[in-house]
Design an enzyme around this catalytic site. Structure first.
Site, PDB file in Angstrom:
ATOM      1  N   VAL A  15       0.829  -1.211   0.000  1.00 21.25           N
ATOM      2  CA  VAL A  15       0.000   0.000   0.000  1.00 21.25           C
ATOM      3  C   VAL A  15       0.860   1.256   0.000  1.00 21.25           C
ATOM      4  O   VAL A  15       0.360   2.364   0.152  1.00 21.25           O
ATOM      5  CB  VAL A  15      -1.002   0.055   1.181  1.00 21.25           C
ATOM      6  N   GLY A  18       6.596   2.129   2.171  1.00 21.64           N
ATOM      7  CA  GLY A  18       7.942   2.654   1.926  1.00 21.64           C
ATOM      8  C   GLY A  18       7.900   4.104   1.469  1.00 21.64           C
ATOM      9  O   GLY A  18       8.692   4.947   1.917  1.00 21.64           O
ATOM     10  N   PRO A 191     -11.075  -3.737   8.809  1.00 15.39           N
ATOM     11  CA  PRO A 191      -9.726  -4.331   8.770  1.00 15.39           C
ATOM     12  C   PRO A 191      -8.693  -3.474   9.512  1.00 15.39           C
ATOM     13  O   PRO A 191      -7.802  -3.997  10.164  1.00 15.39           O
ATOM     14  CB  PRO A 191      -9.404  -4.392   7.267  1.00 15.39           C
ATOM     15  N   LYS A 224     -14.680   7.617  12.936  1.00 19.90           N
ATOM     16  CA  LYS A 224     -14.876   6.226  13.336  1.00 19.90           C
ATOM     17  C   LYS A 224     -13.528   5.581  13.698  1.00 19.90           C
ATOM     18  O   LYS A 224     -13.408   4.895  14.715  1.00 19.90           O
ATOM     19  CB  LYS A 224     -15.517   5.485  12.162  1.00 19.90           C
ATOM     20  N   CYS A 381      25.522  -1.915 -16.867  1.00 18.17           N
ATOM     21  CA  CYS A 381      26.112  -3.155 -16.368  1.00 18.17           C
ATOM     22  C   CYS A 381      25.913  -4.299 -17.375  1.00 18.17           C
ATOM     23  O   CYS A 381      26.630  -4.358 -18.360  1.00 18.17           O
ATOM     24  CB  CYS A 381      25.551  -3.482 -14.983  1.00 18.17           C
ATOM     25  N   HIS A 507      26.056   1.193 -11.982  1.00 23.10           N
ATOM     26  CA  HIS A 507      24.614   1.453 -11.988  1.00 23.10           C
ATOM     27  C   HIS A 507      24.349   2.927 -11.672  1.00 23.10           C
ATOM     28  O   HIS A 507      24.106   3.287 -10.512  1.00 23.10           O
ATOM     29  CB  HIS A 507      23.910   0.568 -10.964  1.00 23.10           C
ATOM     30  N   GLU A 509      21.821   4.628 -12.155  1.00 24.37           N
ATOM     31  CA  GLU A 509      20.433   4.896 -11.731  1.00 24.37           C
ATOM     32  C   GLU A 509      20.309   5.120 -10.223  1.00 24.37           C
ATOM     33  O   GLU A 509      19.410   5.815  -9.764  1.00 24.37           O
ATOM     34  CB  GLU A 509      19.495   3.763 -12.182  1.00 24.37           C
TER      35      GLU A 509
HETATM   36  N1  GLN Z   1      25.572 -10.528 -14.747  1.00 27.05           N
HETATM   37  C1  GLN Z   1      26.551  -9.503 -14.940  1.00 27.05           C
HETATM   38  C2  GLN Z   1      27.688  -9.598 -13.931  1.00 27.05           C
HETATM   39  O1  GLN Z   1      27.610 -10.266 -12.956  1.00 27.05           O
HETATM   40  C3  GLN Z   1      25.913  -8.142 -14.872  1.00 27.05           C
HETATM   41  C4  GLN Z   1      25.446  -7.769 -13.497  1.00 27.05           C
HETATM   42  C5  GLN Z   1      24.501  -6.596 -13.486  1.00 27.05           C
HETATM   43  O2  GLN Z   1      23.907  -6.248 -14.492  1.00 27.05           O
HETATM   44  N2  GLN Z   1      24.320  -6.001 -12.328  1.00 27.05           N
HETATM   45  O3  GLN Z   1      28.711  -9.021 -14.118  1.00 27.05           O
END
Ligand code: GLN
Length: 544
Positions: A15, A18, A191, A224, A381, A507, A509
């Site tokens: 829901v 987080g 609930p 309520k 990656c 990564h 992101e």
């Molecule tokens: N499977 C790949 C590795 O272990 C890429 C890992 C990933 O995308 N985080 O290097």
């Protein structure tokens, strides 16, 4: 001393507990109260790193290399802080630590029990985070729903905290859901009453109840819940479904939650400033021109598996005054005859992280399509491994080049295990994890996007670019735009002859924030906007 805010969930999961926790952090931070956050996960895995994305969604990686719950990503993005390993505690970690202590003989012949030993270990984690962060308020989210068998020790520990640190220093917030009955057209509170009863049974009386609902919550319903759950009326906080998660802090603030928390805990709050959030929510809801990005992955049935990637794309699109139109493309569908049609309207293609051979050939097809049609391509990656495999197959005129992750005896292992991984047997927390430095090659696309010469990004991988192939691929037009400071590891690569084909071993992101889009995502979306696809018109005015 830190004050503790414990957040539990009732009725059903999913829901948005987080997001609620992240939003409480936001509204406290907006009052210049310093905050830190911790997520308690009742499962027995030590961390989610070994779990399938289908089970768990994305694994979020902290700067210090902990593999954690995706909620930590929301905490970081909302509160704009960098968390660390202490912010995710699982039953697996707690039991492992208690049993290790028992084996060492630390308990001097005592019988080891859930109360006090397991609960003591849990409380130790609360204190550790409070001490390390020195935050005025530590918000602790108990994963799962009240009543779950495995969550009991965590609930018992948070109950004990009230006496340990004093009533004035602890606040309990319960997040519930109000179901709607179509036949009678009403929201039901029963609930919620039951889940509050369940909490009371173990000795916790919530101070505040946040009620999630897909429908508006009337004053009568609020009364309520106040009556039956024994909380003041203003402590029943309605949280109806909103258009974007970034609106949640605004709704909670409007309903008075920020002031209530500050008053109840006696926090020293200063003036509130949520103007940045108001502006963000306004812009997200504005009708903006879309930018079409295809996300090619193998877990697309569960979009939570790519939570941070989607958010980072959304932040980048917004910074260009565009709205993100994300096309979810299953890489296995691209492997089918004519599958490429799925990419027909994509102005940019992103291939995010992943593990294992399934769907890889579809991703390679996506990279090939992007290279041949000059569509911006961004590999994260695994997406970088895919780009390297595809380019090597193209220049070597062979279907052989591969990663040893997918084909251990390939004649062209362009991606191979990191040397230090060769002796690793155990699977948990053994990848190359967390922040590592990367120096950027002057003049490259990546260096221009970052506008910096040295960056730090978060990693999670076992395989890397095989240096034996560096020269051959470089001669054919691959640029190594990011390298580890010792030059040993290719961190970013790009194609010189392509408008935007850039991939990174890390990564990015995880480092994107709503108000600070990641430079590579920003540059990628910018390149995608400049790409015209089937049936698209260039925007006016047309240049001569
Ligand atoms: N499977 C790949 C590795 O272990 C890429 C890992 C990933 O995308 N985080 O290097």
């Amino acid at each position: 001393m830190s004050k503790y805010i414990f957040v539990t969930g009732g009725v059903v999961s999913s829901v948005g507990k987080g997001i609620t926790v992240a939003s409480i952090g936001t509204i406290l931070k907006s009052r210049q109260v310093t905050v830190s956050v911790q997520k308690l996960d009742p499962y027995l895995n030590v961390d989610p790193g070994t779990m399938s994305p289908y089970q768990h969604g994305e694994v979020f990686v902290t700067q210090d290399g902990a593999e954690t719950d995706l909620d930590l990503g929301n905490y970081e993005r909302f509160i704009d802080i960098n968390l660390s390993a202490e912010s995710n505690v699982t039953s697996g970690q707690i039991y492992r630590s208690v049993i290790d202590k028992e084996r060492r003989g630390d308990f001097l012949g005592g019988t080891i029990q859930v109360v006090p030993h397991v609960t003591g270990e849990i409380k130790e984690r609360f204190r550790k985070l409070a001490q390390k962060s020195q935050a005025e308020a530590v918000i602790i989210e108990v994963g799962g729903t009240v009543g779950d068998i495995e969550g009991q020790p965590f609930l018992e520990a948070i109950r004990q905290m009230r006496n340990d640190v004093g009533r004035d220093n602890v606040l309990y917030i319960h997040v519930t859901f109000l179901p709607y009955l179509t036949s009678t057209q009403e929201l039901k509170t029963k609930p919620t009453q039951h889940s509050v009863n369940e909490l009371r049974r173990i000795g916790i009386q919530p101070d505040i109840i946040v009620c999630r609902s897909d429908y508006p919550i009337s004053e009568g319903i609020r009364d309520k819940i106040s009556l039956f759950c024994d909380v003041t009326r203003e402590a029943v906080i309605p949280l109806p479904t909103v258009d974007t998660i970034y609106e949640v802090p605004l709704v909670l603030e409007e309903e008075g939650l920020g002031q209530l928390v500050v008053d109840k805990l006696g926090l020293k709050a200063r003036s509130t400033d949520l103007s940045q959030w108001r502006e963000l929510a306004r812009r997200i809801k504005e009708p903006l021109e879309p930018v079409n990005i295809a996300l090619v992955g193998k877990y697309v049935e569960l979009q939570d598996a790519y939570f941070s990637v989607r958010e980072a794309l959304c932040h980048a699109a917004l910074s260009h005054d565009r709205c993100l139109n994300l096309l979810w493309v299953h890489s296995e569908d691209l492997e089918k005859e004519g599958g490429e049609a799925l990419l027909g309207t994509a102005q940019g293609i992103i291939v995010p992280g992943g593990f294992g051979v399934r769907g890889i050939e579809g991703m390679v097809k996506a990279a090939s399509y992007a290279r041949n049609n000059k569509i911006p391509y961004f590999g994260l990656c695994l997406g970088m491994h895919v780009m390297v495999i595809e380019f090597a197959r193209h220049i070597l005129k062979s279907t052989e080049p591969n990663s040893t992750e997918f084909c251990s005896d390939t004649t062209y292992p362009v991606i191979d295990l990191l040397p230090e991984q060769k002796k690793v047997k155990s699977k948990g927390a053994t990848m190359r994890l967390g922040d590592y430095p990367c120096k950027l090659t002057p003049g490259s696309r990546a260096a221009r996007a970052y506008g910096q010469s040295l960056i730090h990004e978060r990693h999670r991988h076992r395989y890397e670019f095989n240096n034996e192939f560096r020269t051959r691929l470089e001669k054919a037009g691959m640029v190594y735009s990011g390298l580890s400071p010792d030059d040993k590891l290719v961190e970013i690569c790009e194609l010189a002859s392509h408008p935007w084909m850039v991939s990174c071993q890390f990564h990015p992101e995880f480092n994107s924030r709503p108000s600070r889009p990641h430079p590579l995502f920003h540059d990628f979306v910018g390149a995608a906007m400049a790409t015209l696809r089937e049936g698209a018109q260039p925007s006016l005015p047309l240049s001569a």
